[in-house]
Design an enzyme around this catalytic site. Structure first.
Site, mmCIF file in Angstrom:
data_model
loop_
_atom_site.group_PDB
_atom_site.id
_atom_site.type_symbol
_atom_site.label_atom_id
_atom_site.label_comp_id
_atom_site.label_asym_id
_atom_site.label_seq_id
_atom_site.Cartn_x
_atom_site.Cartn_y
_atom_site.Cartn_z
ATOM 1 N N SER A 4 0.820 -1.214 0.000
ATOM 2 C CA SER A 4 0.000 0.000 0.000
ATOM 3 C C SER A 4 0.856 1.268 0.000
ATOM 4 O O SER A 4 1.863 1.358 0.711
ATOM 5 C CB SER A 4 -0.896 0.008 1.241
ATOM 6 O OG SER A 4 -1.604 1.225 1.307
ATOM 7 N N CYS A 113 0.263 3.230 10.732
ATOM 8 C CA CYS A 113 0.953 4.353 10.087
ATOM 9 C C CYS A 113 1.691 5.191 11.129
ATOM 10 O O CYS A 113 1.083 5.649 12.098
ATOM 11 C CB CYS A 113 -0.034 5.240 9.325
ATOM 12 S SG CYS A 113 0.824 6.594 8.489
HETATM 13 C C1 LIG Z 1 5.873 6.289 0.220
HETATM 14 C C2 LIG Z 1 5.215 5.236 1.064
HETATM 15 C C3 LIG Z 1 3.843 5.341 1.342
HETATM 16 C C4 LIG Z 1 3.213 4.362 2.109
HETATM 17 N N1 LIG Z 1 1.867 4.466 2.346
HETATM 18 C C5 LIG Z 1 1.224 3.472 3.036
HETATM 19 C C6 LIG Z 1 -0.189 3.511 3.216
HETATM 20 O O1 LIG Z 1 -0.890 4.404 2.720
HETATM 21 N N2 LIG Z 1 -0.765 2.498 3.938
HETATM 22 C C7 LIG Z 1 -0.021 1.469 4.475
HETATM 23 O O2 LIG Z 1 -0.588 0.577 5.123
HETATM 24 N N3 LIG Z 1 1.326 1.406 4.295
HETATM 25 C C8 LIG Z 1 1.951 2.380 3.606
HETATM 26 N N4 LIG Z 1 3.305 2.306 3.404
HETATM 27 C C9 LIG Z 1 4.060 1.155 3.943
HETATM 28 C C10 LIG Z 1 4.280 0.087 2.862
HETATM 29 O O3 LIG Z 1 3.040 -0.414 2.388
HETATM 30 C C11 LIG Z 1 5.130 -1.080 3.405
HETATM 31 O O4 LIG Z 1 4.469 -1.655 4.508
HETATM 32 C C12 LIG Z 1 6.515 -0.628 3.839
HETATM 33 O O5 LIG Z 1 7.039 0.347 2.967
HETATM 34 C C13 LIG Z 1 7.505 -1.799 3.921
HETATM 35 O O6 LIG Z 1 7.649 -2.440 2.668
HETATM 36 P P1 LIG Z 1 8.860 -2.099 1.634
HETATM 37 O O7 LIG Z 1 10.139 -2.147 2.412
HETATM 38 O O8 LIG Z 1 8.757 -3.159 0.561
HETATM 39 O O9 LIG Z 1 8.582 -0.730 1.100
HETATM 40 C C14 LIG Z 1 3.965 3.270 2.634
HETATM 41 C C15 LIG Z 1 5.340 3.182 2.346
HETATM 42 C C16 LIG Z 1 5.963 4.133 1.571
HETATM 43 C C17 LIG Z 1 7.446 3.992 1.279
#
Ligand SMILES: Cc1cc2nc3c(=O)[nH]c(=O)nc-3n(C[C@H](O)[C@H](O)[C@H](O)COP(=O)(O)O)c2cc1C
Length: 289
Positions: A4, A113
């Site tokens: 997300s 969040c």
């Molecule tokens: C720019 C950005 C925006 C995000 N927005 C959300 C969000 O709206 N809702 C949510 O549950 N997680 C949000 N996340 C968290 C990601 O979904 C994910 O859980 C987190 O980045 C870890 O995964 P990754 O290391 O593959 O990015 C966001 C992450 C990033 C980097």
């Protein structure tokens, strides 16, 4: 699945690659009313990852239901609505509003969040509040409810159990890890709210450990997320006990990451002579049934 907030509402990527190859599309966080998000700068680059403080910039629930969901309904790939709320009751209201909306296949509750004043991590750090938020959503919808956990706790297994006891159909682990970057020239934090959420390869071992712990604590599916950028990373999460994975930050550096991971996973299974991916799910757990 895309994680997300890193795949917007899915439309840009749909124009770029075959999103029907995904297990599901996960929407950006949906809030009750439209929100501007936090002041700039909202991101800071870090070694092996990034800090973000987007603050749930969102178009709001009504626009999602009226304009975005009808477009999602035309896709074969299911869309999971990531829901963020200010209060426990609002999680229930939003679940009710999204119940039965064509184009929405499941809800993912963002009780994790780190970048908002209300409704995020302070619910997700408390097992009682996490259970109540889950219950509020489950009571108001027929849709499967996935709960997304924060890693910023000492006992993620207790949180996961509280959510599952309250009716969660699956757990997603993890959201971002709280972090900080300082601008030495300005002598203050880079991000206006100081703390941000760390994502990317830097958090992979933390996410992997949480998936490993949570998969032992609950019997519902666990979705692994955090720092995955290759098929090999995905395999590690499956072996730790995840039955699905999400990819976030990797797509910023490499917009083809999701497709490459899907293809790479297929190749890995062929190379290893594994016919059914279920053979490796949870195989690294101490007791593998
Ligand atoms: C720019 C950005 C925006 C995000 N927005 C959300 C969000 O709206 N809702 C949510 O549950 N997680 C949000 N996340 C968290 C990601 O979904 C994910 O859980 C987190 O980045 C870890 O995964 P990754 O290391 O593959 O990015 C966001 C992450 C990033 C980097």
């Amino acid at each position: 699945m895309p994680a997300s907030g890193t795949f917007s509402w899915g439309f840009e990527y749909a124009a770029r690659f075959d999103i029907e190859a995904l297990g599901a599309v996960v929407s950006k966080g949906i809030t009750r009313y439209s929100r501007q998000g936090n002041a700039q700068p909202r991101v800071a680059e870090t070694p092996m990852g990034m800090l973000n403080s987007i603050g749930l910039q969102s178009v709001g629930l009504d626009k999602v239901i009226d304009e975005l969901a009808p477009q999602w309904a035309r896709w074969d790939v299911p869309v999971i609505a990531n829901v963020a709320a200010d209060t426990i009751d609002e999680f229930g209201e939003m679940a009710r509003a999204l119940d039965g909306v064509p184009g929405i296949a499941a809800l993912e509750l963002n009780i994790s969040c780190p970048n908002v004043d209300a409704g995020g991590i302070e619910i997700g750090q408390d097992p009682v509040a996490s259970g109540r938020a889950t219950e509020a959503a489950v009571r108001n919808t027929e849709l499967p409810v996935i709960v997304k956990l924060t890693p910023n706790v000492t006992d993620p297994a207790a949180l996961a159990r509280a959510c599952v006891d309250a009716g969660a159909s699956a757990i997603c682990a993890i959201n971002t890890v709280l972090g900080l970057a300082i601008d030495t020239r300005l002598r203050r934090p880079v991000l206006p709210r100081a703390r941000g959420g760390l994502s990317g390869p830097a958090i992979k071992p933390i996410a992997l450990r949480m998936v490993y712990d949570v998969a032992q604590a609950v019997s519902v599916p666990v979705i692994g997320c955090g720092g995955i950028e290759s098929a090999e990373d995905a395999v590690e999460f499956l072996m730790a006990g995840a039955t699905a994975i999400q990819v976030g930050t990797a797509s910023f550096a490499n917009p083809n990451a999701l497709q490459e991971i899907i293809d790479g996973l297929d190749q890995w299974l062929v190379c290893e002579g594994i016919e059914d991916v279920h053979e490796i799910i949870g195989c690294a757990q101490p007791v593998h049934a």
